[in-house]
Design an enzyme around this catalytic site. Structure first.
Site, PDB file in Angstrom:
ATOM      1  N   ARG A 122       0.852  -1.202   0.000  1.00  0.00           N
ATOM      2  CA  ARG A 122       0.000   0.000   0.000  1.00  0.00           C
ATOM      3  C   ARG A 122       0.887   1.251   0.000  1.00  0.00           C
ATOM      4  O   ARG A 122       0.964   2.004   0.966  1.00  0.00           O
ATOM      5  CB  ARG A 122      -0.965  -0.047   1.170  1.00  0.00           C
ATOM      6  N   GLN A 127      -1.230   2.721  -5.642  1.00  0.00           N
ATOM      7  CA  GLN A 127      -2.600   3.047  -5.234  1.00  0.00           C
ATOM      8  C   GLN A 127      -3.642   2.667  -6.281  1.00  0.00           C
ATOM      9  O   GLN A 127      -4.752   2.285  -5.944  1.00  0.00           O
ATOM     10  CB  GLN A 127      -2.704   4.540  -4.914  1.00  0.00           C
ATOM     11  N   ASP A 130      -4.941  -0.801  -5.714  1.00  0.00           N
ATOM     12  CA  ASP A 130      -5.368  -1.107  -4.351  1.00  0.00           C
ATOM     13  C   ASP A 130      -6.801  -1.635  -4.345  1.00  0.00           C
ATOM     14  O   ASP A 130      -7.752  -0.872  -4.245  1.00  0.00           O
ATOM     15  CB  ASP A 130      -5.241   0.157  -3.495  1.00  0.00           C
ATOM     16  N   SER A 133      -8.953  -0.932  -0.839  1.00  0.00           N
ATOM     17  CA  SER A 133      -9.642   0.349  -0.656  1.00  0.00           C
ATOM     18  C   SER A 133     -10.849   0.475  -1.573  1.00  0.00           C
ATOM     19  O   SER A 133     -11.922   0.928  -1.159  1.00  0.00           O
ATOM     20  CB  SER A 133      -8.681   1.518  -0.893  1.00  0.00           C
ATOM     21  N   TYR A 230      -2.417   2.730  10.987  1.00  0.00           N
ATOM     22  CA  TYR A 230      -3.335   1.633  11.295  1.00  0.00           C
ATOM     23  C   TYR A 230      -3.608   1.580  12.800  1.00  0.00           C
ATOM     24  O   TYR A 230      -2.834   2.084  13.608  1.00  0.00           O
ATOM     25  CB  TYR A 230      -2.760   0.295  10.824  1.00  0.00           C
TER      26      TYR A 230
END
Length: 244
Positions: A122, A127, A130, A133, A230
């Site tokens: 990530r 992106q 990804d 997401s 996170y």
């Protein structure tokens, strides 16, 4: 280079490994793309749409896969599918590898190179690949739509001469990608929304969407986020406060 887009065989899976837009980009790069007939129908994409983007329509998955160097799928191929996969093919899909020893052994035995899209690093330049997401965003939206159907009543406040129906109250647990989209969707439907998360940064994000943030904001809460953004595992004591 031959790229195959087979139809998904898992029941209830409406997604497809490529759209006409992505087929058009691959075709422009010089690849040949074969799409199994009907592969996109559950996603609202017809064979004609793919053909117009430059793809060749194959009558079956087996014919779409024949001689392909790359296979684009949504879900990991099942063991009973792999006999049709060319030796050494690169298979890109959501592989769901954890605890799936037999499934991974079947992939290895079929001599394919399996790339798990959900394990893509990530980082900034990745992106656009990804899948976590993008699918979490859709999941947050769909969760609220499904909840509204199950609720069976209107979400917004309704005022008529006959009386007033108060707005529904929606509580979202977890304000990551899916949770933030759920908050935004519930707000657009007119609900009164509260949300919780153990990450302090989520408080501002929740407020920016017009929802109220609810959390146990003690010292552990202030240190609950990793340097990568996170959530850290919370102690049993914190979880008890949270439940209360």
């Amino acid at each position: 280079m031959g790229i195959a887009v087979p139809a998904e065989v898992e029941s209830g899976e409406p997604r497809v490994g490529a759209t006409p837009d992505t087929v058009r980009k691959l075709f422009a790069l010089g690849a040949t793309v074969r799409v199994a007939s009907g592969a996109g129908l559950a996603s609202g994409i017809t064979d004609e749409d793919y053909a117009a983007a430059g793809a060749t329509i194959a009558p079956s998955n087996a014919e779409a896969l024949e001689g392909a160097a790359i296979v684009l799928k949504v879900r990991r191929p099942r063991a009973d599918e792999l006999s049709a996969y060319p030796y050494g093919a690169l298979v890109l899909a959501i592989m769901d590898p954890y605890g799936q020893h037999e499934a991974l052994a079947a992939l290895a035995q079929a001599n394919v190179s399996a790339f798990a899209m959900e394990l893509m690093p990530r980082i900034t330049r990745a992106q656009v690949m990804d899948v976590l997401s993008s699918q979490a965003n859709l999941a947050g939206y769909r969760a609220v739509i499904d909840a509204s159907a199950e609720f069976g009543r209107a979400f917004p406040m309704m005022m008529t001469a006959a009386g007033t129906v108060p707005a529904a109250k929606v509580f979202v647990m977890g304000a990551g990608v899916a949770g933030l989209q759920a908050i935004a969707t519930a707000r657009r439907l007119g609900a009164v929304v509260t949300a919780t998360d153990v990450r302090p940064a989520a408080k501002e994000q929740v407020a920016s969407l017009g929802a109220k943030f609810v959390a146990v904001e003690d010292e552990e809460f202030k240190q609950a986020e990793t340097s990568a953004g996170y959530a850290k595992p919370m102690s049993a004591e914190y979880q008890a406060k949270q439940a209360a």
